[in-house]
Write a protein that holds these residues in place. Structure first.
Motif: not given
Length: 118
Positions: A80-93
């Motif tokens: 999770f980013i900032n304890k709110k959004s789940l991160v998709q594995v395909s996205r770049s950093i």
């Protein structure tokens, strides 16, 4: 383990980001910590600060963290980013950083897990 933002002042965190940019201008600073210390399924990571190339995917970064945590295949790892959004594995950093970086210049990721097979 105390949340990184509670351990360090904004000024200290901003200074850490500036030092990182001086040493590694081509990298992104990421703080990785457990979503909840009570999450007993996943161990607490021994290293929280990472300097990451922006072009790697979240899937690649997830594999780095999995190996650091020494997780077996029966456990899934969620970020999770900032304890709110789940991160998709395909996205770049880089994409995640552009949208979600903190005012101090760092990107905060929280992990948790669950048993995949029961």
């Amino acid at each position: 383990m105390k949340d990184y933002k509670l351990q360090k002042t904004f000024k200290e965190r901003k200074s850490e980001h500036e030092r990182l940019i001086e040493k590694c201008p081509d990298r992104i600073g990421i703080i990785v910590q457990p979503y909840s210390v009570e999450d007993s399924n996943i161990p607490i990571i021994d290293k929280r600060k990472y300097a990451v190339y922006p072009d790697i995917t979240m899937g690649t970064f997830s594999n780095i963290i999995r190996s650091r945590l020494k997780l077996d295949a029966s456990k899934s790892l969620l970020f999770f980013i900032n304890k709110k959004s789940l991160v998709q594995v395909s996205r770049s950093i880089a994409d995640i950083y552009k949208e979600e970086k903190d005012a101090d210049g760092l990107l905060y990721m929280y992990y948790c897990g669950e048993n995949t097979f029961g």
